[in-house]
Write an enzyme that holds these catalytic residues in place. Structure first.
Site, PDB file in Angstrom:
ATOM      1  N   GLU A 164      36.051  34.754  45.682  1.00  0.00           N
ATOM      2  CA  GLU A 164      36.876  35.538  46.541  1.00  0.00           C
ATOM      3  C   GLU A 164      37.129  35.352  47.994  1.00  0.00           C
ATOM      4  OE1 GLU A 164      35.632  39.777  44.661  1.00  0.00           O
ATOM      5  OE2 GLU A 164      36.116  40.089  46.531  1.00  0.00           O
ATOM      6  N   HIS A 211      21.982  21.503  27.694  1.00  0.00           N
ATOM      7  CA  HIS A 211      22.165  21.687  26.484  1.00  0.00           C
ATOM      8  C   HIS A 211      23.442  22.379  26.082  1.00  0.00           C
ATOM      9  CE1 HIS A 211      17.991  20.162  25.964  1.00  0.00           C
ATOM     10  NE2 HIS A 211      17.903  21.085  26.964  1.00  0.00           N
ATOM     11  N   LYS A 224      43.448  46.310  41.968  1.00  0.00           N
ATOM     12  CA  LYS A 224      42.904  47.694  42.130  1.00  0.00           C
ATOM     13  C   LYS A 224      44.088  48.563  42.174  1.00  0.00           C
ATOM     14  CE  LYS A 224      38.673  46.997  44.732  1.00  0.00           C
ATOM     15  NZ  LYS A 224      37.913  47.365  45.770  1.00  0.00           N
TER      16      LYS A 224
HETATM   17  O1  PA5 Z   1      34.228  41.589  48.358  1.00  0.00           O
HETATM   18  C1  PA5 Z   1      34.816  42.786  48.329  1.00  0.00           C
HETATM   19  O2  PA5 Z   1      35.484  43.511  49.097  1.00  0.00           O
HETATM   20  C2  PA5 Z   1      35.201  43.089  46.873  1.00  0.00           C
HETATM   21  O3  PA5 Z   1      34.732  42.449  45.991  1.00  0.00           O
HETATM   22  C3  PA5 Z   1      34.376  44.499  46.692  1.00  0.00           C
HETATM   23  O4  PA5 Z   1      33.076  44.236  46.847  1.00  0.00           O
HETATM   24  C4  PA5 Z   1      34.760  45.320  45.426  1.00  0.00           C
HETATM   25  O5  PA5 Z   1      35.989  45.173  45.156  1.00  0.00           O
HETATM   26  C5  PA5 Z   1      34.164  46.606  45.335  1.00  0.00           C
HETATM   27  O6  PA5 Z   1      34.873  47.198  46.500  1.00  0.00           O
HETATM   28  P1  PA5 Z   1      34.175  48.670  47.047  1.00  0.00           P
HETATM   29  O7  PA5 Z   1      32.812  48.375  47.441  1.00  0.00           O
HETATM   30  O8  PA5 Z   1      35.048  49.077  48.033  1.00  0.00           O
HETATM   31  O9  PA5 Z   1      34.060  49.653  45.900  1.00  0.00           O
END
Ligand code: PA5
Length: 455
Positions: A287, A308, A422
């Site tokens: 990410e 394996h 989202k």
């Molecule tokens: O790193 C990030 O910002 C995202 O991957 C969030 O962790 C994930 O989308 C969850 O979002 P939130 O904590 O707003 O529910």
């Protein structure tokens, strides 16, 4: 205590490449990025707040942790950065069959994570808990993520159905200090709530209450986790050459290999306790660095299991991966017994050897095989899997990831691709204000089904 935190062998990091490390443009670029990282953090810029987390004492969490420990079960409701770090700490630092132990043996509540919006997973947890005897930690930085909200509503409903009308008795919220549905819920119900600092992004939040509370509830020594992170921070911020900074080595090796078409990075720990660490790493790396057409794809593998399964591909498949083999040098061990039957005498070579030592030798064997196949790898050793080293490893990977992002000229702290998904989900689920996204999602999806085949 052995004070070493981490050692990285990088002699094989550039197999097949003409140039490796040395003073020059890569080192200069990393030095510039490290300086930028530090300066932005000092300005408290959005995304950089994780750099300050190792300096904060976890003592203010003590009272909340005692409250959580009074329950039979703790359920963390969250996804991505609000769940993967919790699983990682639990897997690394708790008994591997934690929830199956008796309460006396555990000395702590059972622990579950409700992350996916899969009704099978959620109802499985509901099947085995008494909601009134369960603490629910609802963690969402945005306070709105649909999967987390859906799980939250189901567990809230279960609480009400079993007669708990005041949610503040069982629910703790961790979210943005001001915005979002969860913050509003906390104000309305007066339930316990903590803030995710605005400058700390989801996947960088494991050393904040998001990760530490559930860990503390399970009896994990979160003070040592933070101390380990602080020790790593001190080492990394004080070292400004490739020769003495392992985070520069990882960031630099990943970039150089990436430029030569090695656009995947495989993290292969040799310890069951580190299995979830790879999942946490994959979110962090993927990410943070997958943007603007760039980024190496993180892959989780597991030693020795993937010897394996995947190692055939790793050694003889395309030369598109950098390998990180991660192993503790000391571990719990089991001595292998004498084969008790004549028919098993060919196994006598195992007698008296440690199974843990065997796993370590298997890690070396895989490294040797990859090196023979001229594949690049970094050999990463930690002295032992404990709270101190896990804290240090968390900070190490966060730092190396951020550094790699800045050195690649991208913003490692946003996630526009995640946000797009989202918004489509909100739209398709009918959330007001996302009608345009719903239309767009339908249109895009219909192109996938514009041609189909069935049997
Ligand atoms: O790193 C990030 O910002 C995202 O991957 C969030 O962790 C994930 O989308 C969850 O979002 P939130 O904590 O707003 O529910």
């Amino acid at each position: 205590m052995d004070e070493m935190l981490l050692r990285i062998g990088y002699g094989a990091a550039f197999s097949g490449l003409e140039h490796g490390f040395g003073p020059g443009p890569m080192e200069d670029c990393l030095r510039k990025s490290a300086r930028a990282l530090f300066e932005e953090a000092m300005e408290d810029r959005v995304g950089f707040g994780w750099l300050g987390l190792p300096d904060q004492s976890p003592a203010p969490l003590d009272e909340t942790i005692s409250w959580l420990r009074g329950f039979d079960t703790v359920v963390q409701i969250g996804i991505g950065g609000s769940a993967l770090g919790n699983q990682m700490l639990s897997c690394a630092l708790c008994h591997p069959c934690f929830n199956e132990l008796s309460r006396k043996e555990r000395g702590a509540p059972r622990f579950y994570v409700a992350d996916n919006a899969d009704p099978e997973g959620t109802s499985a947890i509901l099947d085995i808990i008494d909601p009134s005897r369960t603490a629910f930690i609802v963690a969402s930085k945005s306070g709105a993520t649909a999967e987390t909200m859906a799980n939250f509503l189901l567990f809230l409903d279960a609480l009400q159905k079993c007669g708990v009308t005041d949610p503040s008795e069982n629910i703790l919220v961790i979210t943005d200090p001001q915005k979002g549905a969860l913050r509003a819920f906390a104000s309305e119900t007066d339930c316990r709530s903590l803030a995710i600092p605005g400058s700390v992004g989801g996947r960088f939040s494991v050393l904040s209450p998001v990760g530490l509370l559930s860990a503390g509830a399970q009896g994990i020594d979160i003070g040592s986790v933070i101390l380990g992170a602080a020790a790593m921070k001190e080492s990394l911020l004080g070292a400004d050459s490739l020769e003495d900074n392992p985070a520069w080595v990882l960031a630099g090796a990943s970039i150089l290999n990436y430029r030569h078409g090695r656009n995947m990075i495989v993290l292969m720990p040799y310890a069951d306790r580190l299995e979830s660490f790879s999942e946490w790493f994959c979110q962090l790396w993927g990410e943070s660095l997958g943007k603007g057409g760039k980024g190496s794809t993180p892959v989780r593998a597991m030693g020795a299991i993937d010897q394996h399964s995947q190692v055939q591909l790793y050694s003889e498949g395309p030369d598109d991966k950098l390998f990180l083999i991660l192993t503790p040098t000391a571990r719990f061990d089991l001595k292998l017994p004498k084969p008790p039957f004549e028919s098993l005498k060919s196994l006598a070579y195992l007698e008296g050897k440690g199974m843990g030592s065997m796993l370590e030798l298997e890690a070396r064997s895989t490294a040797a095989a990859l090196i023979k196949a001229e594949k690049p790898l970094l050999w990463m050793e930690i002295p032992v899997v404990d709270a101190y080293r896990i804290g240090s490893l968390v900070f190490f990977f966060e730092y190396a990831t951020a550094l790699a992002g800045l050195a690649m000229g991208l913003n490692p702290f946003d996630q526009p691709g995640v946000e797009q998904g989202k918004r489509y989900t909100y739209g398709l689920m009918g959330r007001p204000g996302f009608e345009k996204d719903a239309g767009e999602a339908r249109e895009r999806f219909s192109s996938a089904m514009s041609r189909s085949v069935k049997v």
